[in-house]
Design a protein around this motif. Structure first.
Motif, PDB file in Angstrom:
ATOM      1  N   ILE A 141     -50.964  33.241  15.292  1.00 18.42           N
ATOM      2  CA  ILE A 141     -49.962  33.484  16.334  1.00 18.42           C
ATOM      3  C   ILE A 141     -50.454  32.970  17.693  1.00 18.42           C
ATOM      4  O   ILE A 141     -49.734  32.280  18.414  1.00 18.42           O
ATOM      5  CB  ILE A 141     -49.615  34.993  16.403  1.00 18.42           C
ATOM      6  N   ASP A 142     -51.716  33.286  18.038  1.00 17.48           N
ATOM      7  CA  ASP A 142     -52.285  32.822  19.309  1.00 17.48           C
ATOM      8  C   ASP A 142     -52.273  31.297  19.376  1.00 17.48           C
ATOM      9  O   ASP A 142     -51.919  30.709  20.394  1.00 17.48           O
ATOM     10  CB  ASP A 142     -53.746  33.306  19.462  1.00 17.48           C
ATOM     11  N   TYR A 143     -52.673  30.689  18.279  1.00 19.96           N
ATOM     12  CA  TYR A 143     -52.785  29.224  18.274  1.00 19.96           C
ATOM     13  C   TYR A 143     -51.422  28.561  18.501  1.00 19.96           C
ATOM     14  O   TYR A 143     -51.275  27.706  19.373  1.00 19.96           O
ATOM     15  CB  TYR A 143     -53.386  28.742  16.940  1.00 19.96           C
ATOM     16  N   VAL A 144     -50.412  28.984  17.734  1.00 23.07           N
ATOM     17  CA  VAL A 144     -49.109  28.297  17.866  1.00 23.07           C
ATOM     18  C   VAL A 144     -48.455  28.629  19.208  1.00 23.07           C
ATOM     19  O   VAL A 144     -47.755  27.796  19.779  1.00 23.07           O
ATOM     20  CB  VAL A 144     -48.139  28.586  16.686  1.00 23.07           C
ATOM     21  N   ASN A 145     -48.741  29.825  19.743  1.00 21.14           N
ATOM     22  CA  ASN A 145     -48.162  30.171  21.052  1.00 21.14           C
ATOM     23  C   ASN A 145     -48.853  29.441  22.203  1.00 21.14           C
ATOM     24  O   ASN A 145     -48.327  29.404  23.310  1.00 21.14           O
ATOM     25  CB  ASN A 145     -48.213  31.684  21.282  1.00 21.14           C
ATOM     26  N   SER A 146     -50.010  28.849  21.939  1.00 18.49           N
ATOM     27  CA  SER A 146     -50.690  28.078  22.990  1.00 18.49           C
ATOM     28  C   SER A 146     -50.131  26.657  23.086  1.00 18.49           C
ATOM     29  O   SER A 146     -50.487  25.902  23.978  1.00 18.49           O
ATOM     30  CB  SER A 146     -52.197  28.015  22.704  1.00 18.49           C
TER      31      SER A 146
END
Ligand code: TXA
Ligand code: MG
Length: 341
Positions: A253-258
């Motif tokens: 989730i963190d990765y794609v939201n970055s």
């Protein structure tokens, strides 16, 4: 060409069977994915399958049967090894394809000139009825345009094949969702060439030693010789670039939201969708691999849009039935995986 859209009514199945007998091509449901079927003993009819799909002529087809006796009845195979018999007894009808030495009746168009033939006895009632009514074995690859995700819904087949074949039979959504496990019995130790719902562990519990071909999990160089011609072709790809992310849900989730959300789509677990900023397509719950298998091709089709350039998806563990999911996704991604742990 006008394509007849049929369903499971007896009169519709009779129409489908007649088209097969007349040398036509029909889209048929199976428990794995929809197939593009023609009379396996009619070389000219089989040729039309290759044309409709745009399939390379060196990629052989699976012959589908409605009972084990059909193998002898149509002389499909020159010899059935004892271990193959044991697999048939345990897993047929069902999502397992067995490669054996070819019999005299099988046209070269089906086997692409190989000395072996792939045989499968599907469990789906509709395709079995069509085989009974037509009294023919059916050569059938997956009913997608070559290179596209395999079709697991009637609408997928209509999208890819309308106007190219005589008829498409609606059998609802496919219950397995990825293509059959393919195993060859002509090697010293039986070898899995394509993973599916029937796992190496399932097979080993019946016949002992079994190998998994290197091409199942690894990228093959373009000049390498492959045991199964289908392994060397690009597969299951939407227009966008697919990238797999290996790591746990929070990191995903963190990765794609970055990332910049323009022209981005994310194939994610149901539980994650609300927390992801970009457009999402869900593939089922995190701990439900069977559902992810059922939905993976539909998800890859849904992200195949002109306005989407990059697609992120989870990289599943290549264990148990997860091996089948991994094998399809890694090909859709052209083997591009990023470790996010
Ligand atoms: O679940 C399935 O198997 C579906 C449904 C329709 O039955 N069919 C399917 O067919 O997935 P297709 O053509 O999309 O995939 C068959 C694979 C190809 O990779 C092909 O190269 C391989 O099986 N194959 C077929 N005959 C072979 C043979 N004699 N030796 C090695 N590989 C073979
Ligand atoms: Mg296919």
């Amino acid at each position: 060409m006008e394509t007849l859209l049929l369903d499971g009514k007896t009169e519709d199945l009779e129409k489908a069977a007649q088209i097969i007998k007349d040398g036509g091509v029909v889209g048929v449901p199976t428990e794995t994915v929809y197939g593009l079927a023609a009379d396996a003993l009619n070389g000219a009819a089989v040729k039309r399958i290759f044309e409709a799909k745009g399939r390379p002529a060196d990629n052989p087809l699976i012959v589908h049967i409605k009972n084990i006796d059909d193998i002898d009845r149509y002389s499909l195979v020159s010899e059935i090894p004892d271990k193959a018999k044991a697999l048939m007894k345990k897993f047929w009808p069902g999502p397992l394809t067995i490669i054996m030495k070819k019999g005299e009746n099988v046209p070269d168009e089906v086997t692409a000139g190989l000395s072996t033939v792939a045989v499968r006895f599907p469990s789906h009632e509709t395709v079995r009825r069509i085989m009974e009514l037509s009294d023919r074995p059916l050569a059938a690859p997956s009913a997608n345009i070559s290179g596209r995700p395999s079709p697991t819904a009637f609408s997928h087949v209509v999208n890819d094949m309308y106007g190219k074949i005589e008829a498409i039979v609606d059998g609802g959504d496919c219950s397995v969702g990825v293509e059959s496990t393919v195993i060859t019995m002509v090697t010293d130790v039986p070898r899995i060439l394509r993973p599916g719902y029937i796992t190496p562990e399932d097979i080993s519990s019946v016949i002992g030693d079994v190998e998994v071909d290197k091409a199942v999990l690894n990228q093959i160089e373009s000049n390498e010789k492959v045991a199964s011609p289908g392994m060397k072709y690009k597969h299951y790809s939407p227009r966008a670039k697919v990238i797999l992310l290996r790591g746990e849900s929070e990191k995903f989730i963190d990765y794609v939201n970055s990332k910049d959300i323009r022209n981005l789509a994310v194939i994610c677990y149901d539980e994650e969708a609300d927390r992801i900023d970009a457009a999402t397509v869900t593939e089922g719950r995190e701990n439900d691999l069977e559902e992810q298998m059922r939905r993976v091709f539909d998800a890859l089709r849904k992200v195949d849009r002109d306005d989407i350039d990059v697609v992120y998806a989870h990289c599943p563990k290549a264990q148990g039935i997860g091996m089948a999911l991994y094998n399809r996704l890694i090909r859709a991604a052209g083997f591009e995986v990023i470790d996010i742990e």
